[in-house]
Design an enzyme around this catalytic site. Sequence first.
Site, short mmCIF file in Angstrom:
data_model
loop_
_atom_site.label_atom_id
_atom_site.label_comp_id
_atom_site.label_asym_id
_atom_site.label_seq_id
_atom_site.Cartn_x
_atom_site.Cartn_y
_atom_site.Cartn_z
N LEU A 1 11.19 -20.07 -5.06
CA LEU A 1 9.81 -19.15 -3.77
C LEU A 1 8.69 -19.76 -4.44
O LEU A 1 8.87 -19.21 -5.82
CB LEU A 1 10.80 -17.70 -3.75
CG LEU A 1 9.43 -16.79 -3.48
CD1 LEU A 1 9.64 -16.80 -1.76
CD2 LEU A 1 9.84 -15.43 -4.32
N ASP B 1 0.85 -1.63 -0.10
CA ASP B 1 -0.04 -0.17 0.31
C ASP B 1 0.92 1.22 -0.09
O ASP B 1 1.81 1.25 0.24
CB ASP B 1 -0.86 0.12 1.59
CG ASP B 1 -2.22 0.68 1.12
OD1 ASP B 1 -2.07 1.45 0.20
OD2 ASP B 1 -2.29 1.67 1.80
N HIS C 1 2.05 3.84 -9.41
CA HIS C 1 1.65 1.81 -9.48
C HIS C 1 3.07 1.27 -10.63
O HIS C 1 3.73 -0.04 -9.59
CB HIS C 1 0.71 1.56 -9.55
CG HIS C 1 -0.81 2.06 -9.19
ND1 HIS C 1 -0.68 1.80 -8.30
CD2 HIS C 1 -1.39 3.00 -9.78
CE1 HIS C 1 -1.58 2.07 -7.57
NE2 HIS C 1 -2.21 2.35 -8.53
N ARG D 1 -0.97 8.86 -9.69
CA ARG D 1 -1.57 8.15 -9.24
C ARG D 1 0.22 7.10 -9.75
O ARG D 1 0.78 6.12 -9.17
CB ARG D 1 -2.49 7.85 -9.24
CG ARG D 1 -3.09 9.24 -7.92
CD ARG D 1 -5.02 7.83 -7.28
NE ARG D 1 -4.43 7.07 -6.86
CZ ARG D 1 -3.98 6.35 -5.37
NH1 ARG D 1 -4.03 7.44 -5.11
NH2 ARG D 1 -4.94 5.44 -5.27
C1 IPE Z 1 -5.14 -3.11 -0.28
O1 IPE Z 1 -5.18 -1.02 -0.96
C2 IPE Z 1 -5.24 -3.93 -1.40
C3 IPE Z 1 -3.92 -3.40 -2.35
C4 IPE Z 1 -3.02 -3.24 -1.73
C5 IPE Z 1 -4.26 -4.54 -3.65
P1 IPE Z 1 -6.34 -0.13 -0.43
O2 IPE Z 1 -5.63 0.67 -0.55
O3 IPE Z 1 -6.94 -0.43 -1.40
O4 IPE Z 1 -6.42 -0.02 0.55
P2 IPE Z 1 -8.35 0.88 1.78
O5 IPE Z 1 -9.20 0.89 0.72
O6 IPE Z 1 -7.03 1.61 2.35
O7 IPE Z 1 -8.65 -0.69 2.99
C1 IPE Z 2 -1.57 0.26 -3.73
O1 IPE Z 2 -1.85 1.29 -3.69
C2 IPE Z 2 -2.19 -0.34 -5.27
C3 IPE Z 2 -3.79 -1.05 -4.91
C4 IPE Z 2 -4.24 -0.75 -3.73
C5 IPE Z 2 -3.23 -1.39 -6.21
P1 IPE Z 2 -2.87 2.35 -2.95
O2 IPE Z 2 -2.97 2.66 -4.40
O3 IPE Z 2 -3.69 2.25 -2.57
O4 IPE Z 2 -2.07 3.93 -2.41
P2 IPE Z 2 -2.84 5.03 -1.68
O5 IPE Z 2 -3.28 4.75 -0.50
O6 IPE Z 2 -3.56 5.58 -2.54
O7 IPE Z 2 -1.54 6.45 -1.12
MG MG Z 3 -4.18 2.46 -0.43
#
Ligand code: IPE
Ligand code: IPE
Ligand code: MG
Length: 252
Positions: A133, A22, A39, A35
């Site tokens: 792995l 995350d 990714h 954003r």
């Molecule tokens: C959880 O992250 C899912 C992944 C990392 C793929 P999110 O960023 O979607 O989670 P919430 O919405 O903050 O709980």
């Molecule tokens: C995790 O990073 C990746 C996915 C959920 C696909 P986020 O996109 O949730 O990043 P934040 O939480 O917005 O920083």
């Molecule tokens: Mg997130």
Amino acid sequence: MAYPESTDSTSALPRHIAIVMDGNGRWAQQRALPRTAGHRQGAKAVRRVVQACSERGIEALTLFAFSSENWRRPQWEVDVLMKLFAATLRSEIDRLDKANVRLRFIGDQRAFSTALQNYIVKAEQRTVGNTGLALVIAANYGGRWDVVQAAQRAAADVAAGRLQPADLTLESFQRYLCLADLPEPDLFIRTGGEQRISNFLLWQLAYTELYFTERLWPDYDAADLAEACAAFASRQRRFGQTGEQVAGAAHA
Ligand code: IPE
Ligand code: IPE
Ligand code: MG
């Protein structure tokens, strides 16, 4: 289910690590980037962490790449993520195969494009005989979905006369869940500072050590992983017993 068969309470090295990757969006926002740049950078962190796990002799690594709730994001972001999965799979598969990594996906893949589903099947088939792995990518995965798909398959076996309802126990039910053939996760890591599970592995995390870090996923590297493993090694896993019992067994 008595104890997770994965690790005894004294093992210093986790056999199975599960990570909620995350913080990609915030990493990009901090740099005034879209954003999607976060990714893309996050995909590079995946490569680093897979390599670090292989080198440390970790048996299994499960990465949360896309949750069943992530479809709620703006369509353009979902589209970019899907393209990134396909591109990353294509660019990494040779390297993963050479590194003896066995790749597998968990989650409901029917929601993906046919092209992506085909890449996934090909990548799994190509690496199925690898003995290093076990790398599991959770994509369109949800912990609640996992329990329901397991219940559906168990119910189908009952309806077909292959299973008696009374034979459905903790052990036998577990076999219908994703990851049934791997040791249960010993260590859960969530980057990005949030302290929640977000519908990742629910059943499987029952006795997993939870570790949260502020580090944003695109910055995560081998040193961060080493820190998480050191924190894991310092914990006493009791599985319901007392600390004295566990310490006594360790010295017996
Ligand atoms: C959880 O992250 C899912 C992944 C990392 C793929 P999110 O960023 O979607 O989670 P919430 O919405 O903050 O709980
Ligand atoms: C995790 O990073 C990746 C996915 C959920 C696909 P986020 O996109 O949730 O990043 P934040 O939480 O917005 O920083
Ligand atoms: Mg997130």
